[in-house]
Scaffold this active site. Structure first.
Site, PDB file in Angstrom:
ATOM      1  N   THR A 189       2.978  51.686  -3.670  1.00 55.32           N
ATOM      2  CA  THR A 189       3.325  51.436  -5.073  1.00 55.32           C
ATOM      3  C   THR A 189       2.538  52.341  -6.018  1.00 55.32           C
ATOM      4  OG1 THR A 189       3.950  49.164  -4.555  1.00 55.32           O
ATOM      5  CG2 THR A 189       3.476  49.661  -6.867  1.00 55.32           C
ATOM      6  N   GLU A 228       5.080  58.619 -13.520  1.00 53.00           N
ATOM      7  CA  GLU A 228       4.288  59.169 -14.620  1.00 53.00           C
ATOM      8  C   GLU A 228       4.400  60.692 -14.660  1.00 53.00           C
ATOM      9  OE1 GLU A 228       0.668  57.372 -16.274  1.00 53.00           O
ATOM     10  OE2 GLU A 228       0.404  56.575 -14.244  1.00 53.00           O
ATOM     11  N   HIS A 279       8.566  47.431  -7.950  1.00 51.71           N
ATOM     12  CA  HIS A 279       8.759  48.202  -6.720  1.00 51.71           C
ATOM     13  C   HIS A 279       9.615  47.311  -5.829  1.00 51.71           C
ATOM     14  CE1 HIS A 279       6.749  50.940  -3.465  1.00 51.71           C
ATOM     15  NE2 HIS A 279       8.077  50.958  -3.395  1.00 51.71           N
TER      16      HIS A 279
END
Length: 128
Positions: free
Chosen positions: A32, A40, A66
């Site tokens: 994750t 990002e 996730h």
């Protein structure tokens, strides 16, 4: 800079980006934290060409799920779309996929900063 700017980055799941390796779990599946990092990166790189000299962006907020595991050897990618601009605050819709479909999604917020001022302020903390 305008709403609708898109970004995409990809990688392949390997031993160094698994939950087991990074310590976020005990299995050899895409971690994750690495999925979030990919999201990002997609957002950051998408707006970088629109910034002034000496500016950058920093991540400040995440609301991410996730939703599916990805095994070793499979390609994964993250896509971002700039959906809101509020002065220096940028909001992105982010999604991550593997070769079988959507594995994660959410929103990510970044702020436009002066790189020099930001680093100076961070370094002041370290000097205390």
């Amino acid at each position: 800079m305008e709403i609708g700017i898109k970004g995409r980055v990809d990688t392949v799941v390997n031993e160094k980006n698994t939950a087991k390796f990074v310590g976020s779990g005990s299995l050899d599946v895409f971690a994750t934290p690495n999925m979030i990092g990919l999201m990002e990166q997609a957002a950051q790189l998408s707006v970088a060409p629109y910034l002034e000299e000496g500016q950058g962006t920093v991540g400040t907020k995440l609301d991410i799920s996730h939703d599916a595991a990805t095994p070793l050897g499979m390609k994964v990618w993250a896509e971002s779309e700039l959906i809101e601009i509020d002065r220096r605050r940028l909001v992105f819709e982010v999604k991550a996929y593997d070769e079988c479909g959507l594995i994660g999604q959410g929103r990510h917020e970044r702020f436009i900063i002066s790189n020099e001022k930001f680093i100076a302020k961070a370094n002041e903390k370290g000097a205390k």
